[in-house]
Design a protein around this motif. Structure first.
Motif, mmCIF file in Angstrom:
data_model
loop_
_atom_site.group_PDB
_atom_site.id
_atom_site.type_symbol
_atom_site.label_atom_id
_atom_site.label_comp_id
_atom_site.label_asym_id
_atom_site.label_seq_id
_atom_site.Cartn_x
_atom_site.Cartn_y
_atom_site.Cartn_z
ATOM 1 N N GLU A 22 0.805 -1.225 0.000
ATOM 2 C CA GLU A 22 0.000 0.000 0.000
ATOM 3 C C GLU A 22 0.838 1.275 0.000
ATOM 4 O OE1 GLU A 22 -3.587 1.996 2.624
ATOM 5 O OE2 GLU A 22 -3.400 -0.189 2.545
ATOM 6 N N GLY A 23 2.001 1.274 0.611
ATOM 7 C CA GLY A 23 2.825 2.483 0.657
ATOM 8 C C GLY A 23 3.971 2.485 -0.333
ATOM 9 N N ALA A 24 4.019 1.495 -1.242
ATOM 10 C CA ALA A 24 5.136 1.386 -2.197
ATOM 11 C C ALA A 24 5.209 2.603 -3.109
ATOM 12 C CB ALA A 24 4.991 0.122 -3.023
ATOM 13 N N THR A 25 6.445 3.060 -3.355
ATOM 14 C CA THR A 25 6.645 4.246 -4.189
ATOM 15 C C THR A 25 7.427 3.952 -5.462
ATOM 16 O OG1 THR A 25 8.664 4.803 -2.983
ATOM 17 C CG2 THR A 25 6.591 5.776 -2.189
ATOM 18 N N ASP A 26 7.771 2.687 -5.683
ATOM 19 C CA ASP A 26 8.592 2.331 -6.845
ATOM 20 C C ASP A 26 8.028 1.086 -7.526
ATOM 21 O OD1 ASP A 26 11.103 0.941 -8.211
ATOM 22 O OD2 ASP A 26 11.548 3.073 -7.958
ATOM 23 N N LEU A 27 8.057 1.068 -8.851
ATOM 24 C CA LEU A 27 7.515 -0.059 -9.598
ATOM 25 C C LEU A 27 8.277 -1.360 -9.357
ATOM 26 C CD1 LEU A 27 6.745 1.693 -13.009
ATOM 27 C CD2 LEU A 27 5.066 0.793 -11.398
ATOM 28 N N SER A 28 9.519 -1.259 -8.933
ATOM 29 C CA SER A 28 10.303 -2.472 -8.673
ATOM 30 C C SER A 28 9.692 -3.304 -7.540
ATOM 31 C CB SER A 28 11.751 -2.112 -8.340
ATOM 32 O OG SER A 28 11.810 -1.285 -7.182
ATOM 33 N N ALA A 29 8.872 -2.681 -6.709
ATOM 34 C CA ALA A 29 8.247 -3.399 -5.598
ATOM 35 C C ALA A 29 7.219 -4.418 -6.084
ATOM 36 C CB ALA A 29 7.571 -2.404 -4.651
ATOM 37 N N LEU A 30 6.803 -4.311 -7.347
ATOM 38 C CA LEU A 30 5.782 -5.206 -7.884
ATOM 39 C C LEU A 30 6.347 -6.558 -8.283
ATOM 40 C CD1 LEU A 30 4.436 -2.383 -8.021
ATOM 41 C CD2 LEU A 30 3.464 -3.050 -10.223
ATOM 42 N N ARG A 31 7.668 -6.667 -8.322
ATOM 43 C CA ARG A 31 8.331 -7.827 -8.911
ATOM 44 C C ARG A 31 7.873 -9.161 -8.318
ATOM 45 N NH1 ARG A 31 13.099 -6.250 -8.002
ATOM 46 N NH2 ARG A 31 13.433 -5.132 -9.959
ATOM 47 N N ASP A 32 7.614 -9.232 -7.031
ATOM 48 C CA ASP A 32 7.295 -10.502 -6.362
ATOM 49 C C ASP A 32 5.801 -10.737 -6.191
ATOM 50 O OD1 ASP A 32 10.043 -11.035 -6.097
ATOM 51 O OD2 ASP A 32 10.135 -9.877 -4.224
ATOM 52 N N TRP A 33 4.981 -9.923 -6.863
ATOM 53 C CA TRP A 33 3.538 -10.058 -6.708
ATOM 54 C C TRP A 33 2.861 -10.395 -8.037
ATOM 55 C CZ3 TRP A 33 1.048 -9.822 -2.046
ATOM 56 C CH2 TRP A 33 1.814 -9.378 -0.959
ATOM 57 N N GLN A 34 1.708 -11.032 -7.944
ATOM 58 C CA GLN A 34 0.923 -11.249 -9.159
ATOM 59 C C GLN A 34 0.364 -9.901 -9.609
ATOM 60 O OE1 GLN A 34 -2.896 -13.504 -9.183
ATOM 61 N NE2 GLN A 34 -1.914 -14.693 -10.804
ATOM 62 N N VAL A 35 0.526 -9.624 -10.897
ATOM 63 C CA VAL A 35 0.144 -8.322 -11.440
ATOM 64 C C VAL A 35 -0.889 -8.511 -12.552
ATOM 65 C CG1 VAL A 35 0.963 -6.242 -12.623
ATOM 66 C CG2 VAL A 35 2.410 -7.356 -10.900
ATOM 67 N N ILE A 36 -1.961 -7.730 -12.500
ATOM 68 C CA ILE A 36 -2.902 -7.649 -13.621
ATOM 69 C C ILE A 36 -2.372 -6.548 -14.530
ATOM 70 C CG2 ILE A 36 -5.307 -7.453 -14.320
ATOM 71 C CD1 ILE A 36 -4.611 -9.770 -12.369
ATOM 72 N N TYR A 37 -1.928 -6.951 -15.704
ATOM 73 C CA TYR A 37 -1.119 -6.092 -16.581
ATOM 74 C C TYR A 37 -1.886 -5.811 -17.880
ATOM 75 C CZ TYR A 37 3.500 -4.417 -18.157
ATOM 76 O OH TYR A 37 4.586 -3.653 -18.559
ATOM 77 N N PRO A 38 -1.744 -4.606 -18.454
ATOM 78 C CA PRO A 38 -2.455 -4.294 -19.709
ATOM 79 C C PRO A 38 -2.123 -5.297 -20.812
ATOM 80 C CG PRO A 38 -1.466 -2.321 -18.775
ATOM 81 C CD PRO A 38 -0.932 -3.464 -17.980
ATOM 82 N N SER A 39 -3.126 -5.700 -21.562
ATOM 83 C CA SER A 39 -2.935 -6.680 -22.631
ATOM 84 C C SER A 39 -2.193 -6.076 -23.817
ATOM 85 C CB SER A 39 -4.288 -7.241 -23.066
ATOM 86 O OG SER A 39 -5.184 -6.195 -23.399
ATOM 87 N N GLU A 40 -1.708 -6.946 -24.687
ATOM 88 C CA GLU A 40 -0.843 -6.547 -25.800
ATOM 89 C C GLU A 40 -1.451 -5.456 -26.676
ATOM 90 O OE1 GLU A 40 2.110 -7.109 -26.841
ATOM 91 O OE2 GLU A 40 2.857 -8.810 -25.682
ATOM 92 N N ARG A 41 -2.730 -5.553 -26.996
ATOM 93 C CA ARG A 41 -3.347 -4.623 -27.940
ATOM 94 C C ARG A 41 -4.047 -3.451 -27.257
ATOM 95 N NH1 ARG A 41 -6.569 -7.037 -32.771
ATOM 96 N NH2 ARG A 41 -5.791 -5.106 -33.699
ATOM 97 N N SER A 42 -3.791 -3.268 -25.974
ATOM 98 C CA SER A 42 -4.387 -2.131 -25.271
ATOM 99 C C SER A 42 -3.597 -0.856 -25.569
ATOM 100 C CB SER A 42 -4.418 -2.381 -23.764
ATOM 101 O OG SER A 42 -3.114 -2.467 -23.238
ATOM 102 N N ALA A 43 -4.263 0.282 -25.486
ATOM 103 C CA ALA A 43 -3.618 1.560 -25.811
ATOM 104 C C ALA A 43 -2.525 1.930 -24.821
ATOM 105 C CB ALA A 43 -4.671 2.667 -25.874
ATOM 106 N N ILE A 44 -2.623 1.435 -23.580
ATOM 107 C CA ILE A 44 -1.654 1.839 -22.552
ATOM 108 C C ILE A 44 -0.488 0.866 -22.415
ATOM 109 C CG2 ILE A 44 -3.381 3.112 -21.234
ATOM 110 C CD1 ILE A 44 -3.471 0.743 -19.260
ATOM 111 N N ARG A 45 -0.501 -0.245 -23.141
ATOM 112 C CA ARG A 45 0.522 -1.283 -22.943
ATOM 113 C C ARG A 45 1.940 -0.745 -23.148
ATOM 114 N NH1 ARG A 45 1.157 -6.928 -22.584
ATOM 115 N NH2 ARG A 45 3.406 -7.294 -22.555
ATOM 116 N N SER A 46 2.178 -0.062 -24.251
ATOM 117 C CA SER A 46 3.537 0.409 -24.524
ATOM 118 C C SER A 46 3.995 1.438 -23.495
ATOM 119 C CB SER A 46 3.626 1.002 -25.938
ATOM 120 O OG SER A 46 2.764 2.129 -26.079
ATOM 121 N N LEU A 47 3.059 2.265 -23.003
ATOM 122 C CA LEU A 47 3.400 3.262 -21.989
ATOM 123 C C LEU A 47 3.797 2.590 -20.673
ATOM 124 C CD1 LEU A 47 0.420 5.710 -22.616
ATOM 125 C CD2 LEU A 47 2.792 6.063 -23.325
ATOM 126 N N VAL A 48 3.049 1.567 -20.310
ATOM 127 C CA VAL A 48 3.351 0.853 -19.067
ATOM 128 C C VAL A 48 4.660 0.080 -19.205
ATOM 129 C CG1 VAL A 48 2.553 -0.929 -17.466
ATOM 130 C CG2 VAL A 48 0.928 0.740 -18.392
#
Length: 305
Positions: free
Chosen positions: A182-208
């Protein structure tokens, strides 16, 4: 309303603004240029306001003209829709607008826009679909949809399509209240968690992707790719307690209600325009114009622009 204002005044004013030329507007309406100028002058006298300025480059809206144009277009489109609807009733058909919406728009903007559209065109049928950017733009090109509302995609995904910007939004990372991150400030903190991630053909995928790589986190190996609001919300709130990366519009209400928490991670670099996509070669039908007006009005009411 001043009874001196006639339909011809509105038609002339709107056509001049669309063509940005008195000459071209006159040709379109099969009138002479002096007649067009006279009708416009009459309208400005009735309204006690200068609506357009004229110079060698054509015409430009004044501040008063910009305000009046919005309502003139709505009124004219509504009247045309009414005439069209009477014809459709006589022939046993009804006006239909097919709209594709990316998840953030479907969750945030579309419910209110649909209600406004219903007030503009009570007899019209509104058909709605949601999905990722690539899927919806393919259906737009094929003619299955009349317009798509969502993020501006990469240049190669916009071939043959026009884009009218409505507002901007950015990506957020959300978790359930009380989540260890809940208090994480860096994307590297996501490494050990299951992530719901934008799909390949979504508009935000390349940005993420770029944001993750720039943070040194890389693409999460333990990810499920989806832009479904229902699926992402379930995975974040149920036993999986997944981390969800999604456009803010999808989860705006959840964040406001305290059902989800946005991590304090700076993702403003993912900001981009949300707008209306249509086929470039087609002139919008009256019902489509009303839907565009309804979307713009919903943006105004929500203070998004």
């Amino acid at each position: 309303m001043d009874r001196r204002i006639k339909l011809r005044h509105i038609e002339v004013f709107v056509e001049i603004t669309h063509r940005r030329s008195l000459k071209l507007a006159a040709e379109k309406l099969n009138l002479t240029q002096p007649a067009i100028s006279k009708t416009l002058k009459e309208l400005e006298i009735i309204l006690s306001a200068e609506l357009l300025t004229r110079d060698r480059g054509g015409v430009a809206l004044t501040r008063e003209g910009s305000v009046f144009l919005q309502f003139a277009e709505i009124g004219l489109a509504a009247l045309r829709q009414g005439v069209t609807s009477l014809g459709e009733i006589a022939s046993g058909t009804a006006a239909r607008v097919a709209v594709g919406a990316l998840p953030s728009v479907a969750a945030r903007l579309l419910p209110q826009a649909a209600g406004i559209f219903r007030s503009y065109a009570p007899g019209a049928l509104l058909h709605l679909e949601d999905g990722p950017h690539g899927f919806l733009t393919d259906r737009l090109r094929s003619g299955d949809l009349d317009m798509v509302v969502g993020r501006l995609g990469e240049a190669e995904t916009m071939a043959g399509l026009s884009f009218t910007s409505l507002y901007e939004e950015h990506v957020v990372v959300v978790v359930a209240p009380g989540h260890p991150l809940e208090g994480a400030t860096d994307l590297s903190a996501l490494r050990d968690w299951q992530v719901i991630y934008p799909s390949e053909r979504s508009a935000i995928r390349s940005l993420v992707d770029r944001a993750m790589i720039a943070a040194g986190a890389g693409i999460p190996p333990n990810r499920v790719e989806s832009v479904s609001g229902a699926f992402g919300r379930s995975m974040a709130l149920d036993e999986a307690r997944a981390v969800w990366i999604i456009s803010r519009g999808v989860v705006e209400r959840d964040i406001a209600a305290g059902r989800l928490k946005a991590l304090p991670i700076d993702l403003l670099a993912t900001a981009g325009p949300v707008g209306i996509m249509m086929r470039v070669e087609e002139e919008p039908m009256p019902a489509q114009r009303l839907m565009r007006q309804a979307l713009a009005e919903a943006v105004r009411r929500q203070g998004l622009a």
